[in-house]
Structures are given as C-alpha cells and as structure tokens.
Design a protein around this motif. Structure first.
Motif, PDB file in Angstrom:
ATOM      1  N   ILE A  17      98.013  28.589 -33.869  1.00 26.54           N
ATOM      2  CA  ILE A  17      98.495  29.840 -34.466  1.00 26.54           C
ATOM      3  C   ILE A  17      97.409  30.911 -34.361  1.00 26.54           C
ATOM      4  N   ALA A  18      96.171  30.540 -34.707  1.00 26.20           N
ATOM      5  CA  ALA A  18      95.061  31.485 -34.601  1.00 26.20           C
ATOM      6  C   ALA A  18      94.883  31.942 -33.153  1.00 26.20           C
ATOM      7  N   ALA A  19      95.036  31.037 -32.207  1.00 21.27           N
ATOM      8  CA  ALA A  19      94.884  31.384 -30.793  1.00 21.27           C
ATOM      9  C   ALA A  19      95.935  32.399 -30.353  1.00 21.27           C
ATOM     10  N   CYS A  20      97.154  32.288 -30.872  1.00 25.58           N
ATOM     11  CA  CYS A  20      98.201  33.260 -30.538  1.00 25.58           C
ATOM     12  C   CYS A  20      97.776  34.663 -30.959  1.00 25.58           C
ATOM     13  N   VAL A  21      97.200  34.766 -32.149  1.00 23.56           N
ATOM     14  CA  VAL A  21      96.772  36.079 -32.640  1.00 23.56           C
ATOM     15  C   VAL A  21      95.599  36.580 -31.816  1.00 23.56           C
ATOM     16  N   ARG A  22      94.616  35.705 -31.542  1.00 22.79           N
ATOM     17  CA  ARG A  22      93.452  36.112 -30.739  1.00 22.79           C
ATOM     18  C   ARG A  22      93.891  36.665 -29.394  1.00 22.79           C
ATOM     19  N   ARG A  23      94.798  35.959 -28.737  1.00 23.77           N
ATOM     20  CA  ARG A  23      95.282  36.419 -27.431  1.00 23.77           C
ATOM     21  C   ARG A  23      95.971  37.775 -27.552  1.00 23.77           C
ATOM     22  N   SER A  24      96.773  37.940 -28.577  1.00 23.97           N
ATOM     23  CA  SER A  24      97.477  39.212 -28.760  1.00 23.97           C
ATOM     24  C   SER A  24      96.508  40.361 -29.006  1.00 23.97           C
ATOM     25  N   VAL A  25      95.454  40.102 -29.788  1.00 26.58           N
ATOM     26  CA  VAL A  25      94.435  41.127 -30.019  1.00 26.58           C
ATOM     27  C   VAL A  25      93.705  41.431 -28.715  1.00 26.58           C
ATOM     28  N   ALA A  26      93.334  40.375 -27.986  1.00 23.69           N
ATOM     29  CA  ALA A  26      92.590  40.545 -26.738  1.00 23.69           C
ATOM     30  C   ALA A  26      93.392  41.337 -25.710  1.00 23.69           C
ATOM     31  N   ARG A  27      94.694  41.151 -25.695  1.00 20.65           N
ATOM     32  CA  ARG A  27      95.548  41.844 -24.729  1.00 20.65           C
ATOM     33  C   ARG A  27      95.961  43.238 -25.204  1.00 20.65           C
ATOM     34  N   GLY A  28      95.581  43.574 -26.436  1.00 16.84           N
ATOM     35  CA  GLY A  28      95.961  44.869 -26.975  1.00 16.84           C
ATOM     36  C   GLY A  28      97.407  44.936 -27.422  1.00 16.84           C
ATOM     37  N   ALA A  39     102.958  34.380 -44.126  1.00 21.68           N
ATOM     38  CA  ALA A  39     102.696  32.961 -43.835  1.00 21.68           C
ATOM     39  C   ALA A  39     103.949  32.109 -44.015  1.00 21.68           C
ATOM     40  N   ARG A  40     104.672  32.333 -45.087  1.00 20.05           N
ATOM     41  CA  ARG A  40     105.870  31.523 -45.348  1.00 20.05           C
ATOM     42  C   ARG A  40     106.935  31.750 -44.279  1.00 20.05           C
ATOM     43  N   ALA A  41     107.149  33.005 -43.904  1.00 23.39           N
ATOM     44  CA  ALA A  41     108.149  33.322 -42.882  1.00 23.39           C
ATOM     45  C   ALA A  41     107.758  32.731 -41.533  1.00 23.39           C
ATOM     46  N   LEU A  54      98.338  29.244 -43.055  1.00 20.48           N
ATOM     47  CA  LEU A  54      97.220  29.798 -43.824  1.00 20.48           C
ATOM     48  C   LEU A  54      95.874  29.349 -43.274  1.00 20.48           C
ATOM     49  N   ARG A  55      95.787  28.112 -42.766  1.00 19.26           N
ATOM     50  CA  ARG A  55      94.537  27.648 -42.126  1.00 19.26           C
ATOM     51  C   ARG A  55      94.230  28.488 -40.894  1.00 19.26           C
ATOM     52  N   GLY A  56      95.243  28.762 -40.090  1.00 20.77           N
ATOM     53  CA  GLY A  56      95.052  29.613 -38.912  1.00 20.77           C
ATOM     54  C   GLY A  56      94.622  31.006 -39.297  1.00 20.77           C
ATOM     55  N   TYR A  57      95.258  31.565 -40.309  1.00 24.33           N
ATOM     56  CA  TYR A  57      94.902  32.900 -40.777  1.00 24.33           C
ATOM     57  C   TYR A  57      93.484  32.916 -41.349  1.00 24.33           C
ATOM     58  N   GLN A  58      93.100  31.839 -42.035  1.00 25.61           N
ATOM     59  CA  GLN A  58      91.749  31.771 -42.598  1.00 25.61           C
ATOM     60  C   GLN A  58      90.697  31.786 -41.488  1.00 25.61           C
ATOM     61  N   GLN A  59      90.956  31.070 -40.405  1.00 28.29           N
ATOM     62  CA  GLN A  59      90.031  31.091 -39.245  1.00 28.29           C
ATOM     63  C   GLN A  59      89.849  32.522 -38.749  1.00 28.29           C
ATOM     64  N   LEU A  60      90.950  33.212 -38.609  1.00 28.16           N
ATOM     65  CA  LEU A  60      90.911  34.585 -38.099  1.00 28.16           C
ATOM     66  C   LEU A  60      90.161  35.509 -39.051  1.00 28.16           C
ATOM     67  N   ARG A  61      90.312  35.282 -40.348  1.00 27.86           N
ATOM     68  CA  ARG A  61      89.574  36.076 -41.328  1.00 27.86           C
ATOM     69  C   ARG A  61      88.084  35.820 -41.191  1.00 27.86           C
ATOM     70  N   GLU A  62      87.704  34.551 -41.033  1.00 28.98           N
ATOM     71  CA  GLU A  62      86.286  34.207 -40.883  1.00 28.98           C
ATOM     72  C   GLU A  62      85.693  34.808 -39.612  1.00 28.98           C
ATOM     73  N   GLU A  63      86.509  34.981 -38.592  1.00 30.24           N
ATOM     74  CA  GLU A  63      86.058  35.584 -37.336  1.00 30.24           C
ATOM     75  C   GLU A  63      86.054  37.109 -37.398  1.00 30.24           C
ATOM     76  N   GLU A  67      92.179  40.767 -42.003  1.00 29.16           N
ATOM     77  CA  GLU A  67      91.873  40.796 -43.435  1.00 29.16           C
ATOM     78  C   GLU A  67      93.073  40.198 -44.145  1.00 29.16           C
ATOM     79  N   LEU A  68      92.804  39.409 -45.166  1.00 23.00           N
ATOM     80  CA  LEU A  68      93.882  38.880 -45.985  1.00 23.00           C
ATOM     81  C   LEU A  68      93.889  39.681 -47.277  1.00 23.00           C
ATOM     82  N   ARG A  69      94.976  40.415 -47.487  1.00 18.90           N
ATOM     83  CA  ARG A  69      95.069  41.300 -48.646  1.00 18.90           C
ATOM     84  C   ARG A  69      96.190  40.841 -49.560  1.00 18.90           C
ATOM     85  N   ARG A  70      95.845  40.693 -50.815  1.00 18.30           N
ATOM     86  CA  ARG A  70      96.842  40.292 -51.800  1.00 18.30           C
ATOM     87  C   ARG A  70      97.940  41.356 -51.858  1.00 18.30           C
ATOM     88  N   GLY A  71      99.166  40.902 -51.691  1.00 21.97           N
ATOM     89  CA  GLY A  71     100.288  41.820 -51.744  1.00 21.97           C
ATOM     90  C   GLY A  71     100.618  42.481 -50.413  1.00 21.97           C
TER      91      GLY A  71
END
Length: 119
Positions: A17-28, A39-41, A54-63, A67-71
C-alpha cells in the motif's frame, strides 16, 4: 490513485500500500495537499484489515511523504520532492531483494558504500 495489492506476494500488504502511494508521488499523480482515501474505505476496497492500511500510512508518515491529521486523514505533504519518493521506492526494492538473497544489513550497506565511493 489506483491501489493494488497482491496477497500472494512475500511483500507485506502494508508495504505494498505504501509503495502505491510512493509511486504515485514519484510520478506526480498526486499533488501536495491531496488527501488519500480513508483507511477504512481503502481497507474495504482492497479486502484487507484497516490496521494493514494504517501500517502503510504510518510508513509514509515516517518517510515524510504524508501527514496524518485527526479529522482530515492522510494528506500528501509538499516537503518531499518526487525524485526523493522515487529514490525511497527504489531503496525499498533493493532492501527487499537483499532480504530474498539472505544478505545481512551490513552486507547490503557495504554494497551501497562501495557504489557511492565508485561514483
């Protein structure tokens, strides 16, 4: 953004899941400030546990990619240029390959150091 996971892969689903986001960011394909799916959806659409997403999203936040924002959920940051996202993805791929080959962390680091010295 299209998310795909392969449940038969040796790569953990959260990492995929994290890799999907990384690729999308890298490709613009996603811009800074863009929200990622809740996350639930996303978990429901992929047929995985919400904690996996959430684990995938947490990796991306650490990188620093999101940003994970409440609400507001997960939001792509503007602080990481696309070339850094590409590099992060390639580093993760190299690390996965090294694990498959049974290399130790020190062996992999020595290979990287050698490549950096060679220029």
């Amino acid at each position: 953004m299209l998310f795909r996971v392969d449940p038969t892969s040796t790569v953990p689903l959260g990492d995929q899941i994290a890799a999907c986001v990384r690729r999308s960011v890298a490709r613009g394909e996603v811009a800074p400030g863009e929200r990622l799916p809740a996350a639930r959806a996303l978990a429901d659409s992929l047929g995985v546990n919400v904690h996996t997403v959430l684990r995938g999203y947490q990796q991306l936040r650490e990188e620093g990619l999101i940003e994970l924002r409440r609400g507001r959920g997960a939001v792509v940051t503007g602080g990481v240029p696309p070339h850094r996202a590409r590099l992060l993805e390639r580093v993760r791929e190299v690390a996965a390959d090294a694990r498959e080959l049974g290399m130790t962390e020190e062996e992999l680091l020595e290979l990287v150091r050698g490549a950096l010295r060679a220029g």
